[in-house]
Design a protein around this motif. Structure first.
Motif, PDB file in Angstrom:
ATOM      1  N   ALA A   1      14.712   2.672  19.965  1.00 49.98           N
ATOM      2  CA  ALA A   1      13.662   1.648  19.967  1.00 49.98           C
ATOM      3  C   ALA A   1      14.261   0.265  20.224  1.00 49.98           C
ATOM      4  O   ALA A   1      15.406  -0.019  19.847  1.00 49.98           O
ATOM      5  N   GLU A   2      13.485  -0.596  20.862  1.00 46.85           N
ATOM      6  CA  GLU A   2      13.911  -1.959  21.175  1.00 46.85           C
ATOM      7  C   GLU A   2      13.576  -2.883  20.007  1.00 46.85           C
ATOM      8  O   GLU A   2      12.408  -3.013  19.623  1.00 46.85           O
ATOM      9  N   PRO A   3      14.576  -3.524  19.387  1.00 44.30           N
ATOM     10  CA  PRO A   3      14.317  -4.347  18.194  1.00 44.30           C
ATOM     11  C   PRO A   3      13.241  -5.408  18.400  1.00 44.30           C
ATOM     12  O   PRO A   3      12.387  -5.609  17.528  1.00 44.30           O
ATOM     13  N   ARG A   4      13.233  -6.090  19.543  1.00 41.68           N
ATOM     14  CA  ARG A   4      12.277  -7.185  19.729  1.00 41.68           C
ATOM     15  C   ARG A   4      10.841  -6.685  19.819  1.00 41.68           C
ATOM     16  O   ARG A   4       9.899  -7.461  19.637  1.00 41.68           O
ATOM     17  N   SER A   5      10.666  -5.382  20.064  1.00 40.86           N
ATOM     18  CA  SER A   5       9.301  -4.857  20.163  1.00 40.86           C
ATOM     19  C   SER A   5       8.612  -4.792  18.808  1.00 40.86           C
ATOM     20  O   SER A   5       7.405  -4.547  18.733  1.00 40.86           O
ATOM     21  N   PHE A   6       9.373  -5.016  17.733  1.00 41.05           N
ATOM     22  CA  PHE A   6       8.793  -4.977  16.390  1.00 41.05           C
ATOM     23  C   PHE A   6       8.395  -6.371  15.895  1.00 41.05           C
ATOM     24  O   PHE A   6       7.986  -6.531  14.751  1.00 41.05           O
ATOM     25  N   VAL A   7       8.558  -7.358  16.744  1.00 40.87           N
ATOM     26  CA  VAL A   7       8.167  -8.722  16.378  1.00 40.87           C
ATOM     27  C   VAL A   7       6.724  -8.952  16.826  1.00 40.87           C
ATOM     28  O   VAL A   7       6.382  -8.798  18.003  1.00 40.87           O
ATOM     29  N   LEU A   8       5.869  -9.306  15.879  1.00 44.94           N
ATOM     30  CA  LEU A   8       4.449  -9.537  16.159  1.00 44.94           C
ATOM     31  C   LEU A   8       4.254 -10.859  16.902  1.00 44.94           C
ATOM     32  O   LEU A   8       5.142 -11.728  16.893  1.00 44.94           O
ATOM     33  N   PRO A   9       3.090 -11.045  17.530  1.00 47.91           N
ATOM     34  CA  PRO A   9       2.848 -12.301  18.267  1.00 47.91           C
ATOM     35  C   PRO A   9       3.004 -13.550  17.417  1.00 47.91           C
ATOM     36  O   PRO A   9       3.384 -14.616  17.924  1.00 47.91           O
ATOM     37  N   ASP A  10       2.731 -13.459  16.099  1.00 48.01           N
ATOM     38  CA  ASP A  10       2.863 -14.643  15.247  1.00 48.01           C
ATOM     39  C   ASP A  10       4.281 -14.827  14.717  1.00 48.01           C
ATOM     40  O   ASP A  10       4.544 -15.710  13.897  1.00 48.01           O
ATOM     41  N   GLY A  11       5.235 -13.964  15.171  1.00 45.79           N
ATOM     42  CA  GLY A  11       6.627 -14.110  14.786  1.00 45.79           C
ATOM     43  C   GLY A  11       7.051 -13.271  13.607  1.00 45.79           C
ATOM     44  O   GLY A  11       8.243 -13.162  13.318  1.00 45.79           O
ATOM     45  N   ARG A  12       6.074 -12.653  12.900  1.00 45.00           N
ATOM     46  CA  ARG A  12       6.430 -11.823  11.753  1.00 45.00           C
ATOM     47  C   ARG A  12       6.934 -10.458  12.215  1.00 45.00           C
ATOM     48  O   ARG A  12       6.775 -10.075  13.375  1.00 45.00           O
ATOM     49  N   PHE A  13       7.526  -9.717  11.267  1.00 40.31           N
ATOM     50  CA  PHE A  13       8.078  -8.404  11.582  1.00 40.31           C
ATOM     51  C   PHE A  13       7.054  -7.322  11.261  1.00 40.31           C
ATOM     52  O   PHE A  13       6.381  -7.368  10.221  1.00 40.31           O
ATOM     53  N   ASP A  14       6.937  -6.327  12.148  1.00 44.29           N
ATOM     54  CA  ASP A  14       5.937  -5.272  12.008  1.00 44.29           C
ATOM     55  C   ASP A  14       6.543  -4.096  11.240  1.00 44.29           C
ATOM     56  O   ASP A  14       7.011  -3.115  11.834  1.00 44.29           O
ATOM     57  N   LEU A  15       6.525  -4.180   9.901  1.00 46.53           N
ATOM     58  CA  LEU A  15       7.109  -3.115   9.096  1.00 46.53           C
ATOM     59  C   LEU A  15       6.334  -1.802   9.198  1.00 46.53           C
ATOM     60  O   LEU A  15       6.947  -0.731   9.295  1.00 46.53           O
TER      61      LEU A  15
ATOM     62  N   ILE B   1      21.922   6.598   3.979  1.00 48.38           N
ATOM     63  CA  ILE B   1      22.787   6.034   5.020  1.00 48.38           C
ATOM     64  C   ILE B   1      22.070   6.014   6.360  1.00 48.38           C
ATOM     65  O   ILE B   1      22.131   5.028   7.109  1.00 48.38           O
ATOM     66  N   ILE B   2      21.348   7.080   6.685  1.00 46.75           N
ATOM     67  CA  ILE B   2      20.675   7.171   7.987  1.00 46.75           C
ATOM     68  C   ILE B   2      19.524   6.164   8.076  1.00 46.75           C
ATOM     69  O   ILE B   2      19.356   5.487   9.101  1.00 46.75           O
ATOM     70  N   LEU B   3      18.723   6.039   7.018  1.00 48.75           N
ATOM     71  CA  LEU B   3      17.647   5.047   7.054  1.00 48.75           C
ATOM     72  C   LEU B   3      18.207   3.641   7.143  1.00 48.75           C
ATOM     73  O   LEU B   3      17.675   2.786   7.870  1.00 48.75           O
ATOM     74  N   MET B   4      19.294   3.367   6.442  1.00 47.13           N
ATOM     75  CA  MET B   4      19.895   2.044   6.514  1.00 47.13           C
ATOM     76  C   MET B   4      20.410   1.748   7.921  1.00 47.13           C
ATOM     77  O   MET B   4      20.308   0.613   8.406  1.00 47.13           O
ATOM     78  N   ALA B   5      20.961   2.767   8.592  1.00 47.75           N
ATOM     79  CA  ALA B   5      21.408   2.576   9.972  1.00 47.75           C
ATOM     80  C   ALA B   5      20.227   2.250  10.882  1.00 47.75           C
ATOM     81  O   ALA B   5      20.309   1.373  11.756  1.00 47.75           O
ATOM     82  N   PHE B   6      19.110   2.941  10.659  1.00 42.70           N
ATOM     83  CA  PHE B   6      17.894   2.689  11.446  1.00 42.70           C
ATOM     84  C   PHE B   6      17.401   1.264  11.207  1.00 42.70           C
ATOM     85  O   PHE B   6      17.089   0.526  12.158  1.00 42.70           O
ATOM     86  N   LEU B   7      17.330   0.852   9.949  1.00 44.62           N
ATOM     87  CA  LEU B   7      16.870  -0.502   9.628  1.00 44.62           C
ATOM     88  C   LEU B   7      17.814  -1.554  10.196  1.00 44.62           C
ATOM     89  O   LEU B   7      17.375  -2.582  10.737  1.00 44.62           O
ATOM     90  N   HIS B   8      19.104  -1.308  10.060  1.00 42.73           N
ATOM     91  CA  HIS B   8      20.073  -2.294  10.532  1.00 42.73           C
ATOM     92  C   HIS B   8      19.942  -2.507  12.039  1.00 42.73           C
ATOM     93  O   HIS B   8      19.983  -3.633  12.540  1.00 42.73           O
ATOM     94  N   ARG B   9      19.756  -1.427  12.756  1.00 46.93           N
ATOM     95  CA  ARG B   9      19.625  -1.524  14.215  1.00 46.93           C
ATOM     96  C   ARG B   9      18.408  -2.365  14.611  1.00 46.93           C
ATOM     97  O   ARG B   9      18.464  -3.127  15.585  1.00 46.93           O
ATOM     98  N   LEU B  10      17.317  -2.257  13.857  1.00 49.05           N
ATOM     99  CA  LEU B  10      16.072  -2.891  14.274  1.00 49.05           C
ATOM    100  C   LEU B  10      15.774  -4.222  13.585  1.00 49.05           C
ATOM    101  O   LEU B  10      15.004  -5.018  14.094  1.00 49.05           O
ATOM    102  N   VAL B  11      16.392  -4.453  12.432  1.00 49.28           N
ATOM    103  CA  VAL B  11      16.082  -5.669  11.664  1.00 49.28           C
ATOM    104  C   VAL B  11      17.150  -6.737  11.819  1.00 49.28           C
ATOM    105  O   VAL B  11      16.838  -7.927  11.909  1.00 49.28           O
ATOM    106  N   ASN B  12      18.404  -6.313  11.869  1.00 47.63           N
ATOM    107  CA  ASN B  12      19.468  -7.294  11.687  1.00 47.63           C
ATOM    108  C   ASN B  12      19.659  -8.248  12.860  1.00 47.63           C
ATOM    109  O   ASN B  12      20.402  -9.209  12.745  1.00 47.63           O
ATOM    110  N   GLY B  13      19.004  -7.999  13.989  1.00 48.96           N
ATOM    111  CA  GLY B  13      19.119  -8.957  15.086  1.00 48.96           C
ATOM    112  C   GLY B  13      18.461 -10.285  14.774  1.00 48.96           C
ATOM    113  O   GLY B  13      18.954 -11.340  15.164  1.00 48.96           O
ATOM    114  N   GLY B  14      17.334 -10.244  14.032  1.00 46.34           N
ATOM    115  CA  GLY B  14      16.645 -11.499  13.731  1.00 46.34           C
ATOM    116  C   GLY B  14      16.402 -11.723  12.266  1.00 46.34           C
ATOM    117  O   GLY B  14      15.979 -12.807  11.860  1.00 46.34           O
TER     118      GLY B  14
END
Length: 511
Positions: free
Chosen positions: A349-363, A394-407
């Motif tokens: 998945a592309e990390p920036r695709s989880f950013v909503l139009p208002d700038g919040r994160f789409d959990l 460990i696997i869920l943390m890897a998933f979160l890190h990949r998608l959250v930690n950029g921003g």
């Protein structure tokens, strides 16, 4: 820097009492600097010849104790010649003739016989000695110590400096690991000194010296955040400040935001200190202690577990006192990132695709994407993870890190026996009126293991407490089902909306 010897006032007292003792602490906490400064202070007294030398060169000798003796004696002579001492204080040249296995004892005895001053010896990096070499060197020190009451000259005080506590050196030198044998110079557990971490006041004093020298201030919040992230680990305290002032070239007052940025940069760069810790993670003794910490389960204690626990504590990976948890938040994050690194490549998945139009994160969307990921890869990845009991975390943390930690930022809390892992996602964004805000999302992770009851009730109560602490009104509970009777993998990933005991509306994800 802080005055080194103030961190270890007991050492001076023990040396004045002609004691042999151990100074131990994790790597890069200031042991060598402290002893080097102490040696200089002792030499300035005029009645002590204090010499510090490293045993590092003898590491190459392995079990060859004769070679280890030669290398140590070479290091001793080199250190003495570089000390600037007058000729009368230098050790004999050549060394007295003696058989292998007794050369160090004979050399020290002859040196002390000639010296007009009491000799104090600091053996740094004592851990470098291995096998028979360790046994030989420590046995000679023990024999020389025990002969002193008979009038035979020998160093008045010897300090063994390394990672480990005294019991390991006692065993290596032929002693026993309990405290009931007063004949051994290494049976001094009460005087086995551990160089401690910095207190909050120490950090403020250290950073205050930087302010005095440069005029650049660290705000109180920044100092407090450094203490919170490092728990006073000296290398981390210095590394954060160095990253901010020299690498990031921050001008003006140093704030919490700069500390957070420096922390991320340090972790991403995996500096030598952090890499040396990471290299230990798959050692059987380390894994045996850390796996239940990451999995939040109770360790399977047996007669050998306390030795493994002591070893991992001496490495500085876990806290000195219960509960059993990682020593500080930076190590805590590094451990999960490193263990999860191999799995991030599976996250498409592309990390920036989880950013909503208002700038919040789409959990909510992230959790839906994780269900797809888990159904496709979960069964295989669990089998690949060496920390098998902690694989889900460990696997869920890897998933979160990949998608959250950029921003954004991930804060993780875990400890042995808690049966949960707490996750806080912090996502900065800008409101429509230009105000900088932080979105906070909480997740509680639980594992339903074979033979256990459904953890939903406990998980909701724990999630309530976590939300209370963070003053949040909602969160998510993720429950991994690791029982044989769990649904087939392609059916896992069921969402529920429920109410916690405190009346909060939360989401449960069962995978």
């Amino acid at each position: 820097m802080l005055p080194p010897t103030q961190r270890l006032p007991q050492a001076r007292v023990l040396i004045e009492m002609d004691r042999y003792f151990v100074l131990h602490a994790p790597r890069q906490t200031g042991k060598t600097t402290t002893l080097d400064t102490l040696a200089s202070e002792l030499n300035a007294q005029g009645d002590i010849a204090a010499l510090m030398l490293s045993c590092e060169s003898a590491k190459a000798a392995g079990d060859d104790y004769a070679a280890a003796e030669s290398l140590l004696l070479d290091s001793l002579r080199e250190a003495a010649e570089e000390s600037g001492w007058p000729e009368k204080l230098l050790p004999p040249n050549p060394w007295p003739q003696s058989s292998p296995g007794s050369r160090l004892r004979a050399a020290l005895r002859e040196w002390c016989r000639r010296s007009p001053r009491r000799v104090v010896l600091f053996l740094d990096e004592i851990d470098a000695l291995q096998g028979n070499s360790m046994v030989s060197i420590l046995s000679q020190l023990r024999d020389g110590h025990n002969a002193r009451p008979k009038g035979r000259p020998f160093p008045s005080s010897v300090v063994l400096c390394g990672l480990r506590d005294v019991r390991d050196y006692k065993v290596a030198s032929g002693g026993v690991s309990d405290r009931s044998n007063p004949a051994s110079p290494f049976n001094i557990v009460a005087e086995s000194l551990r160089l401690g971490d910095f207190t909050a006041d120490d950090i403020a004093e250290l950073y205050g010296k930087h302010t005095q020298a440069t005029g650049q201030e660290f705000t109180k919040d920044a100092v407090d955040r450094v203490h919170e992230l490092t728990q006073g680990q000296p290398w981390l305290v210095n590394a954060l400040a160095h990253e901010i002032t020299f690498q990031m070239k921050v001008t003006g007052a140093v704030t919490c935001e700069r500390v957070e940025e420096a922390k991320e940069r340090l972790i991403r760069a995996r500096a030598t200190h952090l890499d040396s810790l990471v290299a230990r993670l798959h050692e059987p003794r380390v894994k045996r202690v850390l796996e239940p910490v990451v999995a939040a389960t109770l360790p399977q204690a047996d007669p050998t577990f306390s030795g493994d626990l002591s070893y991992v504590r001496d490495l500085g990976l876990i806290k000195l006192k219960p509960p059993l948890e990682v020593a500080n938040p930076i190590y805590r994050e590094v451990i999960l990132r490193v263990l999860g690194d191999p799995f991030e490549q599976y996250v498409m998945a592309e990390p920036r695709s989880f950013v909503l139009p208002d700038g919040r994160f789409d959990l909510p969307r992230l959790l839906q994407e994780f269900v797809i990921f888990w159904r496709e890869h979960g069964e295989v990845l669990i089998q690949q993870e060496g920390y098998h009991e902690a694989a889900c975390h460990i696997i869920l943390m890897a998933f979160l890190h990949r998608l959250v930690n950029g921003g954004g930022h991930l804060d993780r809390e875990y400890a042995a026996g808690t049966k949960r892992l707490d996750v806080l996602i912090r996502w900065p964004y800008t409101s429509p009126d230009g105000e900088r805000l932080i979105q906070r999302e909480v997740m509680e992770l639980k594992v339903w293991r074979p033979g256990e009851t459904d953890p939903t009730h406990d998980g909701l109560a724990q999630l309530d407490r976590y939300l209370d602490r963070l003053t949040l009104t909602t969160g998510s509970l993720v429950i991994f089902n690791r029982r044989p009777e769990a649904p087939p993998w392609h059916e896992r990933g069921v969402f529920e909306h429920t109410t916690t005991p405190a009346g909060r509306q939360v989401t449960i994800l069962r995978v």
